[in-house]
Design a protein around this motif. Structure first.
Motif, PDB file in Angstrom:
ATOM      1  N   ALA A 666       0.830  -1.209   0.000  1.00 43.31           N
ATOM      2  CA  ALA A 666       0.000   0.000   0.000  1.00 43.31           C
ATOM      3  C   ALA A 666       0.863   1.256   0.000  1.00 43.31           C
ATOM      4  CB  ALA A 666      -0.930  -0.021   1.205  1.00 43.31           C
ATOM      5  N   PHE A 667       1.898   1.276   0.830  1.00 40.13           N
ATOM      6  CA  PHE A 667       2.776   2.443   0.871  1.00 40.13           C
ATOM      7  C   PHE A 667       3.609   2.567  -0.402  1.00 40.13           C
ATOM      8  CE2 PHE A 667       1.919   2.561   5.450  1.00 40.13           C
ATOM      9  CZ  PHE A 667       1.776   3.926   5.632  1.00 40.13           C
ATOM     10  N   ARG A 668       3.926   1.449  -1.030  1.00 37.66           N
ATOM     11  CA  ARG A 668       4.634   1.541  -2.310  1.00 37.66           C
ATOM     12  C   ARG A 668       3.771   2.260  -3.339  1.00 37.66           C
ATOM     13  NH1 ARG A 668       7.666  -4.156  -3.890  1.00 37.66           N
ATOM     14  NH2 ARG A 668       9.089  -4.277  -2.101  1.00 37.66           N
ATOM     15  N   ARG A 669       2.519   1.840  -3.434  1.00 39.00           N
ATOM     16  CA  ARG A 669       1.623   2.501  -4.386  1.00 39.00           C
ATOM     17  C   ARG A 669       1.513   3.998  -4.087  1.00 39.00           C
ATOM     18  NH1 ARG A 669      -3.897  -0.951  -5.354  1.00 39.00           N
ATOM     19  NH2 ARG A 669      -2.998  -2.992  -5.878  1.00 39.00           N
ATOM     20  N   LEU A 670       1.375   4.290  -2.806  1.00 35.69           N
ATOM     21  CA  LEU A 670       1.139   5.681  -2.416  1.00 35.69           C
ATOM     22  C   LEU A 670       2.367   6.543  -2.615  1.00 35.69           C
ATOM     23  CD1 LEU A 670      -0.782   7.768  -1.152  1.00 35.69           C
ATOM     24  CD2 LEU A 670       0.046   7.023   1.101  1.00 35.69           C
ATOM     25  N   LEU A 671       3.526   6.076  -2.155  1.00 42.91           N
ATOM     26  CA  LEU A 671       4.709   6.937  -2.115  1.00 42.91           C
ATOM     27  C   LEU A 671       5.553   6.871  -3.374  1.00 42.91           C
ATOM     28  CD1 LEU A 671       5.875   6.362   1.580  1.00 42.91           C
ATOM     29  CD2 LEU A 671       4.395   8.147   0.662  1.00 42.91           C
ATOM     30  N   PHE A 728      -5.830   6.414  -4.448  1.00 42.56           N
ATOM     31  CA  PHE A 728      -6.910   5.876  -3.622  1.00 42.56           C
ATOM     32  C   PHE A 728      -8.000   5.227  -4.470  1.00 42.56           C
ATOM     33  CE2 PHE A 728      -4.992   8.409  -0.251  1.00 42.56           C
ATOM     34  CZ  PHE A 728      -5.145   7.567   0.838  1.00 42.56           C
ATOM     35  N   ILE A 729      -8.214   5.728  -5.681  1.00 45.42           N
ATOM     36  CA  ILE A 729      -9.139   5.035  -6.594  1.00 45.42           C
ATOM     37  C   ILE A 729      -8.578   3.639  -6.926  1.00 45.42           C
ATOM     38  CG2 ILE A 729     -10.086   5.050  -8.932  1.00 45.42           C
ATOM     39  CD1 ILE A 729     -10.269   8.100  -8.710  1.00 45.42           C
ATOM     40  N   TRP A 730      -7.274   3.606  -7.139  1.00 46.28           N
ATOM     41  CA  TRP A 730      -6.594   2.319  -7.400  1.00 46.28           C
ATOM     42  C   TRP A 730      -6.776   1.374  -6.217  1.00 46.28           C
ATOM     43  CZ3 TRP A 730      -0.581   1.863  -8.385  1.00 46.28           C
ATOM     44  CH2 TRP A 730      -0.291   0.560  -8.846  1.00 46.28           C
ATOM     45  N   PHE A 731      -6.655   1.898  -4.996  1.00 46.01           N
ATOM     46  CA  PHE A 731      -6.880   1.082  -3.807  1.00 46.01           C
ATOM     47  C   PHE A 731      -8.281   0.467  -3.808  1.00 46.01           C
ATOM     48  CE2 PHE A 731      -3.663   3.506  -0.949  1.00 46.01           C
ATOM     49  CZ  PHE A 731      -2.639   2.735  -1.467  1.00 46.01           C
ATOM     50  N   GLY A 732      -9.248   1.270  -4.207  1.00 42.50           N
ATOM     51  CA  GLY A 732     -10.626   0.781  -4.193  1.00 42.50           C
ATOM     52  C   GLY A 732     -10.898  -0.253  -5.254  1.00 42.50           C
ATOM     53  N   ASP A 751      15.803 -26.800 -11.726  1.00 38.85           N
ATOM     54  CA  ASP A 751      16.504 -26.691 -10.447  1.00 38.85           C
ATOM     55  C   ASP A 751      16.817 -25.240 -10.107  1.00 38.85           C
ATOM     56  OD1 ASP A 751      16.434 -29.428 -10.157  1.00 38.85           O
ATOM     57  OD2 ASP A 751      18.383 -29.738 -11.102  1.00 38.85           O
ATOM     58  N   LEU A 752      16.806 -24.374 -11.112  1.00 42.38           N
ATOM     59  CA  LEU A 752      17.094 -22.959 -10.877  1.00 42.38           C
ATOM     60  C   LEU A 752      15.819 -22.131 -10.752  1.00 42.38           C
ATOM     61  CD1 LEU A 752      20.000 -22.491 -13.466  1.00 42.38           C
ATOM     62  CD2 LEU A 752      20.175 -23.054 -11.038  1.00 42.38           C
ATOM     63  N   ALA A 753      14.662 -22.792 -10.848  1.00 44.61           N
ATOM     64  CA  ALA A 753      13.393 -22.060 -10.796  1.00 44.61           C
ATOM     65  C   ALA A 753      13.169 -21.483  -9.397  1.00 44.61           C
ATOM     66  CB  ALA A 753      12.240 -22.978 -11.180  1.00 44.61           C
ATOM     67  N   GLN A 754      12.609 -20.286  -9.368  1.00 44.10           N
ATOM     68  CA  GLN A 754      12.300 -19.615  -8.105  1.00 44.10           C
ATOM     69  C   GLN A 754      11.026 -18.804  -8.276  1.00 44.10           C
ATOM     70  OE1 GLN A 754      16.003 -17.426  -7.701  1.00 44.10           O
ATOM     71  NE2 GLN A 754      16.708 -18.810  -6.083  1.00 44.10           N
ATOM     72  N   GLY A 755      10.248 -18.765  -7.218  1.00 45.34           N
ATOM     73  CA  GLY A 755       9.102 -17.877  -7.191  1.00 45.34           C
ATOM     74  C   GLY A 755       9.501 -16.570  -6.506  1.00 45.34           C
ATOM     75  N   ILE A 756       9.018 -15.452  -7.018  1.00 42.12           N
ATOM     76  CA  ILE A 756       9.398 -14.138  -6.479  1.00 42.12           C
ATOM     77  C   ILE A 756       8.201 -13.544  -5.758  1.00 42.12           C
ATOM     78  CG2 ILE A 756      10.223 -11.832  -7.052  1.00 42.12           C
ATOM     79  CD1 ILE A 756      11.560 -13.022  -9.503  1.00 42.12           C
ATOM     80  N   LEU A 757       8.403 -13.270  -4.483  1.00 44.94           N
ATOM     81  CA  LEU A 757       7.372 -12.612  -3.692  1.00 44.94           C
ATOM     82  C   LEU A 757       7.430 -11.116  -3.968  1.00 44.94           C
ATOM     83  CD1 LEU A 757       5.222 -12.759  -1.432  1.00 44.94           C
ATOM     84  CD2 LEU A 757       7.098 -12.445   0.209  1.00 44.94           C
ATOM     85  N   LYS A 758       6.336 -10.570  -4.457  1.00 38.55           N
ATOM     86  CA  LYS A 758       6.328  -9.148  -4.762  1.00 38.55           C
ATOM     87  C   LYS A 758       4.904  -8.609  -4.678  1.00 38.55           C
ATOM     88  CE  LYS A 758       6.143  -9.915  -9.785  1.00 38.55           C
ATOM     89  NZ  LYS A 758       6.827  -9.640 -11.072  1.00 38.55           N
ATOM     90  N   CYS A 759       4.831  -7.292  -4.750  1.00 40.52           N
ATOM     91  CA  CYS A 759       3.514  -6.649  -4.734  1.00 40.52           C
ATOM     92  C   CYS A 759       2.861  -6.800  -6.107  1.00 40.52           C
ATOM     93  CB  CYS A 759       3.652  -5.165  -4.389  1.00 40.52           C
ATOM     94  SG  CYS A 759       4.231  -4.882  -2.701  1.00 40.52           S
ATOM     95  N   CYS A 768       2.214   3.610 -15.022  1.00 47.62           N
ATOM     96  CA  CYS A 768       1.039   4.459 -14.832  1.00 47.62           C
ATOM     97  C   CYS A 768       1.159   5.257 -13.536  1.00 47.62           C
ATOM     98  CB  CYS A 768      -0.226   3.607 -14.803  1.00 47.62           C
ATOM     99  SG  CYS A 768      -0.636   2.876 -16.416  1.00 47.62           S
ATOM    100  N   CYS A 769       1.712   4.620 -12.520  1.00 50.48           N
ATOM    101  CA  CYS A 769       1.892   5.301 -11.233  1.00 50.48           C
ATOM    102  C   CYS A 769       2.851   6.474 -11.365  1.00 50.48           C
ATOM    103  CB  CYS A 769       2.391   4.297 -10.202  1.00 50.48           C
ATOM    104  SG  CYS A 769       2.496   4.934  -8.518  1.00 50.48           S
ATOM    105  N   LEU A 770       3.858   6.336 -12.220  1.00 50.85           N
ATOM    106  CA  LEU A 770       4.858   7.393 -12.400  1.00 50.85           C
ATOM    107  C   LEU A 770       4.495   8.353 -13.533  1.00 50.85           C
ATOM    108  CD1 LEU A 770       8.147   5.279 -12.080  1.00 50.85           C
ATOM    109  CD2 LEU A 770       7.127   6.758 -10.330  1.00 50.85           C
ATOM    110  N   SER A 771       3.512   7.968 -14.317  1.00 46.63           N
ATOM    111  CA  SER A 771       3.226   8.767 -15.521  1.00 46.63           C
ATOM    112  C   SER A 771       2.811  10.206 -15.183  1.00 46.63           C
ATOM    113  CB  SER A 771       2.142   8.076 -16.349  1.00 46.63           C
ATOM    114  OG  SER A 771       0.950   7.953 -15.584  1.00 46.63           O
TER     115      SER A 771
END
Length: 907
Positions: A666-671, A728-732, A751-759, A768-771
């Motif tokens: 949430a703070f990533r989106r906002l800030l 905040f519209i995005w949040f909704g 054997d090298l496969a990995q899942g990435i935890l991210k937002c 779009c957030c930076l546009s």
């Protein structure tokens, strides 16, 4: 004399036909057969030889006997050398059984069994000729029109009537004889014929046997092969009914049972040519993985196969499974023991009959004159020569004394089928005994109802017998006249026993009992040899079957993200899993995130920490010197807003590296966009204010609207609110949450496969957030360009301009790096580092160009931080206008090629 066409044929062997019951007319075939027998036995010289024809033993009831007293002769000669074990031993077993029965007061009392015993010479066609002796008493004897070649009428003795026949030995001989005996309804009991064909009750209804058919033997051999773990074998058969029928039964049973394939089926010709067995070995080696060889062959063929294998240096390669023709005999493996080592053989369950051993070892030339072939046996057994009138003795051979003793002066070992010969004779005797009790109750000797004995009725009594035989096992017949299957299983071993020989390793009675731990192979090895088309696939490999050969397959690795679902199929692991190391199952894909100690995080963190410290230093300095001219001239209100934005830009680095969670996302989106939005909104407001002031000054002396600090703050916050409302519209619409991206780091090697935890922020949503901030930045740059002509002594237009130019360069470099790494396995790390470094650099540019020079003056040159003469808005506008005109005039003079020197107005 020409050949007489007797009757229509099913097929023809040599010049003697196999008779077809359905095609023979009931009134013509007996007479014609009688003519044939007379021609063969009295008038023809085609088969004249030195061997006596038969043994005749008088009795109330006569049984026939067929034995291979001699081997097959060379071309043109029906009989060859004498066969001591298969011939004499077996034939003497019948004589022994007759003696025992005739001396038994309980079995056929007051009835003596006689016999007519013939030599088949191990040849089916010759046996057919001899067997006609058994039917001569049943043939109509109208001989009025029969003459010998000299024109005289033949002298015909009245033949004895044979009620049943014991024999024959070889299956091909029994088949040939059975075709004749069934025409005259004479029951036949064999002691050694095992061909499955003889179980056909429609064709051989008068044939019975005390040995189990090869169909049982073939079933036992299939069970042995499976117990050894073999699934790919070759078969080898001697041409003829025994070998071919045995192999056919083995193939049929193995096909029905499944899991067993035949690599090759090779037939050994009746008359093999030189080099034939070498060719057979070469053919077997065309499928080298089929080391197991199922062999239904005669003794001589077995021996030559072993010899050919030895000559080809293949000792120990082939592992033979031999039928009862090999059994536990020493003759087939003589001088070939190393090649035969490990061979598994099968033999109908048998026992050595002690009474026969005592009987046979006491036989001599004096007490065994009834056996017309015994003298020939005596010469062969003791390697001596008997004296005969008119015949000279070879001086190189010793003379027989007649005092030799069997077992003392020669090697003796009871032949394996002796037990069955005795049981066959006793089966016939028990059938006659039961028949006599039913037809002649209380009568002494043979009554009228049994004279003659009706063959079909006797056959029913034979099928009904059930008694304990000479070895103590039950003798009985099924509806096809077959004995139950009881086999001993042997293995030829050279190192397990003191003397090399056959060792019993199991038995088969409807099911197999095999002692695998007692088995030994080449060199005494206990390891089971392989005879498989394809070896088992390793873990993670599936079987790709070879078309048409169910025991052969290719092993294919389950590659990529597949795992071995079953023996034949590979399946993809679920998207969040990867195969285990052996590819037999799936395991969870490890989940990673950008760690604080990662090299990808350390550089952005370093820049962010420096930036935050610098920003805090500037803020503190501005607060400390809040009322000084430089701070006031910089626009205190917007400066604090702008510095807040710079601080948030640096702060976003920590949120981008922190472990994703709902709050962090949430703070990533906002800030992420808010810091830049605050910074460039403040800059845009400043540049817009300067631009409007000087553009308005060109037109009038009235100041433009909304240039007060409060108005500037209001404009700035309105611009910022657009970003905040959008977030905040995005949040909704899509509440912030974390995801695990398994596709980003999914290389070909699982054997090298990995899942990435991210937002849950895609590249598009990030842009779009930076546009909006980028729009503000571009707009600010445009106003900075337009305000470049304003004197720097009056405003910050030029520093803002340089700031925006540099910022644009930074972000232009960011775009190709960010999107150019979309296919990289390190995509997340590279993009996060690129984004945070770009933001930190743009914040540093703004901080360095707008505030560091001011802080420098405030701290190091406080004497310059003084109030200058205050000028009105009109003076400022006039000065700016004059400066603009002078700049324009200078440009025009340069274009006209003139240079004017302005007077010094400072004086």
């Amino acid at each position: 004399m020409t050949y007489l066409p007797l009757f229509s044929l099913d097929h023809q062997v040599g010049m003697f036909p196999v008779l077809s019951w359905s095609n023979c007319h009931s009134t013509t075939w007996p007479r014609l057969l009688w003519i044939l027998w007379l021609w063969l036995s009295q008038c023809s010289s085609v088969h004249q030889h030195s061997h006596p024809h038969s043994i005749k033993i008088l009795g109330d009831i006569t049984l026939g006997g067929l034995f291979p007293v001699h081997s097959r002769g060379p071309a043109g000669v029906p009989c060859g050398e004498i066969k001591k074990e298969k011939g004499i031993h077996r034939m003497e077993a019948m004589l022994y059984a007759l003696d025992q029965i005739n001396s038994d007061p309980e079995l056929l009392p007051n009835i003596t069994l006689g016999a007519r015993i013939l030599d088949t010479c191990s040849r089916d066609t010759y046996a057919l000729e001899q067997s006609l002796t058994f039917v001569q008493a049943l043939i109509q004897k109208d001989t009025s029109d029969i003459r010998c070649s000299n024109g005289e009428q033949p002298i015909i003795r009245k033949p004895e009537r044979v009620v049943g026949v014991i024999g024959a030995s070889g299956s091909s001989v029994s088949i040939m004889v059975a075709n004749v005996l069934r025409l005259f309804e004479i029951p036949q009991i064999s002691y050694a014929s095992t061909a499955p064909e003889l179980s056909d009750n429609n064709r051989y209804d008068f044939f019975s046997r005390v040995v189990p058919p090869d169909s049982y033997q073939a079933q036992a051999m299939v069970d042995i092969v499976k117990a050894l773990g073999w699934n790919y074998v070759s078969t080898l058969a001697s041409e003829g009914n025994y070998g071919e029928s045995g192999v056919d039964a083995f193939v049929q049973i193995s096909r029905e049972a499944g899991g067993l394939c035949i690599a090759q089926s090779i037939k050994i010709p009746r008359e093999p040519k030189p080099g034939e067995f070498d060719k057979i070995i070469k053919r077997l080696m065309e499928t080298p993985n089929a080391r197991g060889v199922i062999i239904f062959a005669h003794e001589d063929d077995i021996k030559q196969v072993l010899e050919a294998a030895r000559k080809s240096n293949l000792t120990g390669h082939f592992k033979f499974v031999g039928s009862d023709s090999w059994g536990a005999k020493s003759s087939p493996i003589l001088d070939q023991e190393e090649v035969a080592e490990g061979a598994v053989t099968i033999l109908p369950k048998r026992a050595s009959i002690e009474g026969f051993d005592q009987y046979f070892t006491t036989r001599s030339l004096e007490n065994n004159r009834r056996n017309i072939w015994f003298a020939e046996f005596w010469e062969d057994d003791f390697r001596c020569k008997l004296t005969r009138p008119g015949i000279k003795i070879d001086p190189e051979k010793k003379k027989c004394t007649g005092k030799e003793r069997i077992g003392r002066d020669s090697h003796y070992e009871q032949e394996g089928k002796v037990q069955f010969v005795i049981d066959a004779v006793y089966a016939m005797a028990h059938a006659l005994h039961n028949m006599h009790q039913d037809l002649c109750p209380g009568a002494t000797g043979v009554c009228d109802k049994m004279d003659p004995v009706e063959g079909r009725l006797l056959l029913s009594y034979i099928h009904s017998v059930n008694f304990n035989g000479s070895a103590g096992t039950a003798v009985l017949f099924n509806e096809n006249g077959d004995a139950p299957g009881r086999y001993d299983i042997f293995q030829y071993q050279m190192t397990n026993t003191t003397n090399p020989g056959y060792r019993v390793i199991g038995q088969w009675t409807n099911n197999l009992r095999l002692n695998v731990e007692d088995m030994q192979w080449t060199g005494g090895s206990r390891q089971m040899p392989d005879s498989v088309c394809s070896f088992p696939c390793r873990s993670g490999e599936r079987k790709k079957m070879v078309k048409g050969v169910p025991c052969c397959w290719h092993c294919e690795l389950c590659d990529g993200y597949q795992f071995q679902a079953d023996e034949f199929n590979c399946e993809m692991c679920p998207f969040d899993m990867r195969p285990t190391l052996n590819r037999t199952a799936c395991r969870p894909t490890p989940i990673i995130k950008l760690e604080w100690h990662s090299p990808w995080a350390m550089i952005p963190l370093f820049l962010a920490i420096l930036g935050i410290l610098a920003t805090l230093f500037v803020i503190i300095t501005f607060i400390r010197f809040n009322d000084t001219p430089i701070v006031r001239a910089a626009g205190r209100e917007l400066s604090y807003v702008l510095l807040t934005g710079i601080f948030l830009i640096y702060l976003i680095t920590f949120l981008m590296i922190a472990e994703p969670g709902t709050v962090v996302c949430a703070f990533r989106r906002l800030l992420l966009g808010l810091g830049m939005c605050i910074t460039y909104s403040a800059m845009l407001t400043k540049t817009n204010r300067i631009y409007r002031i000087f553009e308005q000054g060109k037109k009038s002396v009235t100041p433009p609207k909304f240039i007060s600090p409060t108005s500037q703050l209001m404009i700035t916050f309105i611009l910022i609110s657009v970003q905040v409302v959008g977030v905040f519209i995005w949040f909704g619409v899509m509440p912030p949450h974390t995801i695990v991206d398994y596709e980003e780091q999914r290389p070909p090697n699982p054997d090298l496969a990995q899942g990435i935890l991210k937002c849950d922020m895609s590249d598009l949503s990030l842009i779009c957030c930076l546009s909006y901030s980028i729009v503000l930045m571009v707009t600010c740059t445009v106003y900075a360009v337009k305000s470049r002509g304003v004197p720097e002594t009056f405003n910050e237009a030029k520093p803002i301009g340089f700031t925006m130019y540099t910022t644009c360069i930074v972000w232009l470099a960011f775009v190709p790096i960010f999107f150019g790494t979309a296919q990289s396995t390190e995509k997340m790390f590279i993009q996060t580092t690129t984004l945070t470094v770009s933001m930190s650099l743009s914040a540093s540019v703004s901080l360095g160009m707008l505030y560091i020079p001011k802080v420098y003056v405030i701290i190091l040159h406080p004497e310059q931080n003084v109030q200058k003469r205050k000028r009105s808005f009109k003076a400022v506008v006039q000065a700016a206008t004059m400066s603009s005109r002078l700049s324009q005039k200078s440009i025009n003079d340069k274009q006209n090629g003139e240079t004017k020197i302005e007077p010094d107005r400072t004086q």
